[in-house]
Design a protein around this motif. Structure first.
Motif, PDB file in Angstrom:
ATOM      1  N   UNK A  21      33.844  40.706  31.743  1.00 43.74           N
ATOM      2  CA  UNK A  21      34.978  40.612  32.666  1.00 43.74           C
ATOM      3  C   UNK A  21      35.466  39.184  32.835  1.00 43.74           C
ATOM      4  N   UNK A  22      34.530  38.251  32.953  1.00 49.51           N
ATOM      5  CA  UNK A  22      34.908  36.837  33.084  1.00 49.51           C
ATOM      6  C   UNK A  22      35.554  36.352  31.790  1.00 49.51           C
ATOM      7  N   UNK A  23      34.946  36.695  30.665  1.00 51.86           N
ATOM      8  CA  UNK A  23      35.518  36.271  29.380  1.00 51.86           C
ATOM      9  C   UNK A  23      36.894  36.888  29.151  1.00 51.86           C
ATOM     10  N   UNK A  24      37.072  38.119  29.610  1.00 53.28           N
ATOM     11  CA  UNK A  24      38.366  38.792  29.486  1.00 53.28           C
ATOM     12  C   UNK A  24      39.442  38.022  30.247  1.00 53.28           C
ATOM     13  N   UNK A  25      39.114  37.618  31.472  1.00 53.62           N
ATOM     14  CA  UNK A  25      40.071  36.861  32.300  1.00 53.62           C
ATOM     15  C   UNK A  25      40.379  35.502  31.680  1.00 53.62           C
ATOM     16  N   UNK A  26      39.305  34.800  31.274  1.00 54.93           N
ATOM     17  CA  UNK A  26      39.482  33.437  30.755  1.00 54.93           C
ATOM     18  C   UNK A  26      40.133  33.425  29.372  1.00 54.93           C
ATOM     19  N   UNK A  27      39.803  34.418  28.555  1.00 53.67           N
ATOM     20  CA  UNK A  27      40.317  34.439  27.188  1.00 53.67           C
ATOM     21  C   UNK A  27      41.586  35.249  27.028  1.00 53.67           C
ATOM     22  N   UNK A  28      41.996  35.885  28.144  1.00 51.42           N
ATOM     23  CA  UNK A  28      43.197  36.724  28.140  1.00 51.42           C
ATOM     24  C   UNK A  28      43.136  37.791  27.042  1.00 51.42           C
ATOM     25  N   UNK A  29      41.991  38.452  27.003  1.00 57.59           N
ATOM     26  CA  UNK A  29      41.779  39.573  26.081  1.00 57.59           C
ATOM     27  C   UNK A  29      41.379  40.779  26.933  1.00 57.59           C
ATOM     28  N   UNK A  30      41.952  41.957  26.686  1.00 56.84           N
ATOM     29  CA  UNK A  30      41.602  43.123  27.510  1.00 56.84           C
ATOM     30  C   UNK A  30      40.094  43.400  27.513  1.00 56.84           C
ATOM     31  N   UNK A  31      39.583  43.775  28.679  1.00 58.50           N
ATOM     32  CA  UNK A  31      38.152  44.041  28.826  1.00 58.50           C
ATOM     33  C   UNK A  31      37.699  45.117  27.842  1.00 58.50           C
ATOM     34  N   UNK A  32      38.475  46.163  27.691  1.00 58.14           N
ATOM     35  CA  UNK A  32      38.096  47.262  26.791  1.00 58.14           C
ATOM     36  C   UNK A  32      37.942  46.765  25.350  1.00 58.14           C
TER      37      UNK A  32
END
Length: 198
Positions: A21-32
């Motif tokens: 979830x953190x990486x998704x937010x920081x990397x702007x990549x969907x969590x799924x």
């Protein structure tokens, strides 16, 4: 007796979706998308044995996930795995020591996490006589040699030990050596086991 406790989801609740979830937010990549790409592969095992450095591991995971993160961003997500301690289990560990038993933690972990959780949860380290961290001893569960290493180092035989872990292969490997082993499925497992063994 020797009581051997795993760390994650035995003493401290963890959740890898928090990391993603953190990486998704920081990397702007969907969590799924990250969830579909994430796997605990060879790099994961090498990192837990201390065979590759933290920065090298971070680079390999970012490559696996196809996400652009700085090392600081990777670390921020990596540490998000930890939620909180299980107080009932900690209380039991402290009681076992007070009763004269030996209590140790055996964890598949890595240097990056070990630089973080002891300062966040100092009461965990205080509840154990010794910590056996995979990256320090160059082996990881479910390798038979890691259990034998702990037994030999502590001076106990397999029939004098009880092992708690949330991972079925780790439990099976310990049982194969003759160690009584308890599969921890939730926060009630450990207190329930001790309540039935009084």
């Amino acid at each position: 007796m020797l009581y051997i406790f795993d760390l994650g989801n035995v003493i401290v609740d963890i959740d890898f979706n928090r990391v993603l979830g953190v990486w998704s937010d920081l990397g702007r990549v969907p969590l799924a998308t990250l969830q579909s790409r994430f796997r605990m592969d060879e790099a994961f095992e090498q990192h837990e044995r201390g065979e590759i450095s933290d920065p090298e591991f971070a680079a390999r995971i970012c490559e696996q996930l196809d996400v652009a993160l700085s090392y600081e961003q990777f670390t921020a997500g990596w540490h998000a795995v930890f939620i909180d301690v299980r107080p009932e289990t900690l209380a039991l560990m402290n009681q076992l020591r007070a009763d004269g038993h030996r209590v140790v933690i055996l964890s598949n972990t890595n240097q990056l996490h070990f630089e973080f959780w002891p300062s966040q949860f100092p009461e965990v380290q205080q509840a154990a006589d010794k910590l056996y961290m995979s990256q320090d001893i160059g082996m990881r569960k479910p390798e038979a040699r890691i259990y034998q290493f702990v037994l030999d180092n502590e001076g106990f035989t397999a029939d004098q030990a009880v092992f708690f872990d949330d991972n079925p292969p780790n439990i099976e490997a310990a049982r194969a050596l003759g160690i009584e082993s308890v599969l921890v499925t939730d926060s009630k497992t450990v207190p329930a086991w001790f309540a039935s063994h009084r």
